[in-house]
Motif scaffolding. Structure first.
Motif, mmCIF file in Angstrom:
data_model
loop_
_atom_site.group_PDB
_atom_site.id
_atom_site.type_symbol
_atom_site.label_atom_id
_atom_site.label_comp_id
_atom_site.label_asym_id
_atom_site.label_seq_id
_atom_site.Cartn_x
_atom_site.Cartn_y
_atom_site.Cartn_z
ATOM 1 N N ASN A 25 0.844 -1.202 0.000
ATOM 2 C CA ASN A 25 0.000 0.000 0.000
ATOM 3 C C ASN A 25 0.877 1.250 0.000
ATOM 4 O O ASN A 25 0.562 2.255 -0.650
ATOM 5 N N TYR A 26 1.962 1.190 0.760
ATOM 6 C CA TYR A 26 2.880 2.337 0.853
ATOM 7 C C TYR A 26 3.646 2.535 -0.457
ATOM 8 O O TYR A 26 3.671 3.630 -1.012
ATOM 9 N N TRP A 27 4.287 1.480 -0.926
ATOM 10 C CA TRP A 27 5.175 1.627 -2.085
ATOM 11 C C TRP A 27 4.401 2.043 -3.331
ATOM 12 O O TRP A 27 4.897 2.825 -4.145
ATOM 13 N N SER A 28 3.171 1.502 -3.498
ATOM 14 C CA SER A 28 2.418 1.814 -4.708
ATOM 15 C C SER A 28 1.889 3.249 -4.705
ATOM 16 O O SER A 28 1.857 3.913 -5.747
ATOM 17 N N GLN A 29 1.498 3.731 -3.524
ATOM 18 C CA GLN A 29 0.953 5.087 -3.436
ATOM 19 C C GLN A 29 2.035 6.157 -3.289
ATOM 20 O O GLN A 29 1.921 7.245 -3.852
ATOM 21 N N PHE A 30 3.072 5.821 -2.513
ATOM 22 C CA PHE A 30 4.077 6.826 -2.161
ATOM 23 C C PHE A 30 5.491 6.264 -2.327
ATOM 24 O O PHE A 30 6.206 6.039 -1.340
ATOM 25 N N PRO A 31 5.915 6.019 -3.551
ATOM 26 C CA PRO A 31 7.230 5.398 -3.783
ATOM 27 C C PRO A 31 8.412 6.247 -3.314
ATOM 28 O O PRO A 31 9.509 5.707 -3.148
ATOM 29 N N ASP A 32 8.191 7.529 -3.075
ATOM 30 C CA ASP A 32 9.295 8.390 -2.631
ATOM 31 C C ASP A 32 9.274 8.664 -1.134
ATOM 32 O O ASP A 32 10.081 9.454 -0.637
ATOM 33 N N CYS A 33 8.369 8.021 -0.413
ATOM 34 C CA CYS A 33 8.236 8.319 1.015
ATOM 35 C C CYS A 33 9.310 7.650 1.865
ATOM 36 O O CYS A 33 9.632 8.125 2.956
ATOM 37 N N THR A 87 9.317 -10.572 -0.189
ATOM 38 C CA THR A 87 8.499 -10.417 -1.392
ATOM 39 C C THR A 87 7.828 -9.055 -1.471
ATOM 40 O O THR A 87 7.832 -8.406 -2.519
ATOM 41 N N GLU A 88 7.228 -8.616 -0.370
ATOM 42 C CA GLU A 88 6.444 -7.388 -0.390
ATOM 43 C C GLU A 88 7.242 -6.141 -0.038
ATOM 44 O O GLU A 88 6.706 -5.034 -0.055
ATOM 45 N N LEU A 89 8.510 -6.342 0.282
ATOM 46 C CA LEU A 89 9.331 -5.204 0.721
ATOM 47 C C LEU A 89 10.236 -4.671 -0.379
ATOM 48 O O LEU A 89 10.848 -3.611 -0.220
ATOM 49 N N GLU A 90 10.312 -5.407 -1.476
ATOM 50 C CA GLU A 90 11.226 -5.041 -2.554
ATOM 51 C C GLU A 90 10.469 -4.901 -3.873
ATOM 52 O O GLU A 90 9.674 -5.769 -4.234
ATOM 53 N N VAL A 91 10.700 -3.795 -4.556
ATOM 54 C CA VAL A 91 10.051 -3.524 -5.830
ATOM 55 C C VAL A 91 11.129 -3.305 -6.883
ATOM 56 O O VAL A 91 11.924 -2.358 -6.786
ATOM 57 N N GLU A 92 11.159 -4.218 -7.854
ATOM 58 C CA GLU A 92 12.189 -4.180 -8.898
ATOM 59 C C GLU A 92 13.569 -4.150 -8.231
ATOM 60 O O GLU A 92 13.926 -5.070 -7.523
ATOM 61 N N ASP A 93 14.334 -3.075 -8.404
ATOM 62 C CA ASP A 93 15.684 -3.056 -7.844
ATOM 63 C C ASP A 93 15.772 -2.263 -6.548
ATOM 64 O O ASP A 93 16.873 -1.967 -6.059
ATOM 65 N N LYS A 94 14.629 -1.920 -5.942
ATOM 66 C CA LYS A 94 14.627 -1.146 -4.711
ATOM 67 C C LYS A 94 14.191 -1.984 -3.516
ATOM 68 O O LYS A 94 13.332 -2.859 -3.645
#
Length: 423
Positions: A92-100, A123-130
């Protein structure tokens, strides 16, 4: 030169730490026993970093989520240095606020560091290379039970392998112990019981890739069906978090099923129960079922507005990526390590006095290899609201069967998210 400096910084972060991380103040938002566990690591952390002041604020679970989401929406205004984030809500955080939140790789979080944690926690803590957060605790499910209440009814917990066994045992226990309920579930405010059994059966709200809805698949239907059977049999009653604790202390409940972190809740909230409680594996739908699931578990993320990111990262490395930090939280408050190496610590195999000398951590953590990953996705909160309402209606007789109930839930989730229902 860059590689050399990176390795050096990594080494220092575990030892003397880089100069820029040796002083400052950091504030962490968390809740309940999680907050207490973080406080338990401060003494050890300050032996290595005496000039970094750590303040843990216990805001409560929902307020932590609400305030951190609001802070992200406001461009980071009012946020602390570190926020506790439940895995199921992480996307919910990463999708809405990727710069937070800070990409931990920019602070020295390497592939080697990541490999210290199991895949299902990352799984849910990493998005692509971040990498937006570092894994903290996991929630391997166990059944916590009152030895004395079971013994009075002549029920051996090792004989309980299926949910049908659990129902039969519950009837005996309630008959032998007037005023006692076999177990509780928060049917009005949570879908916890359903999610635990469904996870055991390899079913979740969404597919592993997060691209389709699976809440009405056979494993979920069988799980919801069994919950109604338990409720109709009278061996499970509705109780929220606080009422469960009251029931534990007042000798009104014989069993509670939760993630491993609930060990600390029972031990600290019901101290007079020492020696009366034990642990056994959760039942399954079949005698040869996995008897393993995960409920909950959190991570720590550093906010982009933090003025002390390096100091915050030094704290994460100590509290979450060292056996010392993780075992301190396990000993004090039952926060189950996600750090793989911590599971081999001698403390895990020790008998625990509160639990009648049972080596409860060996039993609980032994189920981790069987846990099926369950993806939260950015739509977890939307789906959860829908499933709770459908569950309430189904348990009240509002659907002909569990399949009809979960078909309705799947349809509603599809409308809310735009995702297809898996055929």
């Amino acid at each position: 030169m860059r590689i050399t400096l990176t390795c050096a910084a990594f080494a220092l972060a575990l030892g003397s730490a880089p100069a820029f991380a040796q002083s400052g103040e950091i504030t962490i938002w968390s809740w309940n026993v999680a907050a207490s566990s973080l406080k338990a690591t401060i003494e050890g952390f300050n032996k290595q970093f005496p000039d970094i002041k750590v303040t843990v604020q216990d805001l409560g679970n929902q307020p932590t989520y609400d305030k951190s989401i609001a802070g992200c929406a406001a461009g980071g205004e009012g946020l602390p240095d570190i926020v506790t984030i439940e895995n199921g809500e992480a996307e919910n955080y990463w999708s809405q606020f990727p710069d937070c939140f800070v990409d931990l790789h920019t602070l020295g979080y390497t592939a080697e560091d990541q490999a210290k944690f199991p895949d299902f926690k990352r799984t849910e803590l990493e998005v692509e290379d971040k990498a937006y957060a570092m894994p903290w605790d996991s929630g391997p499910v166990a059944m916590y039970y009152r030895r004395d209440l079971y013994e009075k009814a002549g029920v051996d917990p090792t004989s309980i392998k299926t949910w049908d066994d659990f129902i039969a045992a519950g009837k005996k226990i309630q008959e032998a112990n007037p005023g006692v309920t076999m177990t509780n579930a928060d049917f009005n405010g949570d879908s916890e019981f359903f999610r635990m059994i469904a996870n055991e059966q390899g079913c979740a709200y969404f597919a592993a890739d997060g691209q389709s809805i699976t809440v009405n698949q056979p494993g979920c239907v069988a799980s919801m069906t069994k919950i109604k059977e338990m409720k109709d049999a009278g061996i499970i009653t509705s109780a929220d978090w606080g009422t469960k604790i009251t029931n534990n202390t007042a000798d009104k409940v014989a069993s509670q099923m939760y993630g491993g972190w609930y060990e600390g809740t029972i031990r600290t909230e019901s101290p007079d129960g020492s020696g009366k409680w034990g642990v056994y594996l959760m039942p399954s739908l079949t005698a040869d079922g996995p008897r393993a699931a995960n409920l909950g578990g959190s991570s720590l993320a550093i906010t982009s507005v933090s003025n002390n990111k390096e100091a915050a990262y030094a704290y994460l490395k100590y509290a979450l990526a060292t056996n010392e930090g993780q075992i301190a939280m396990l000993k004090g408050f039952g926060l189950v390590p996600s750090l793989i190496s911590a599971l081999d610590d001698p403390y895990v195999s020790e008998g625990q006095p509160y639990w009648g000398g049972q080596a409860v951590w060996k039993d609980i953590l032994g189920t981790l290899p069987k846990v099926v990953p369950s993806r939260g996705t950015p739509f977890q909160s939307d789906a959860e609201i829908i499933v709770r309402a459908v569950q309430t209606k189904y348990l009240g007789g509002g659907y002909p069967d569990a399949k009809a109930a979960l078909d309705d839930a799947a349809s509603q989730i599809a409308s809310a998210t735009g995702l297809p229902v898996e055929e």
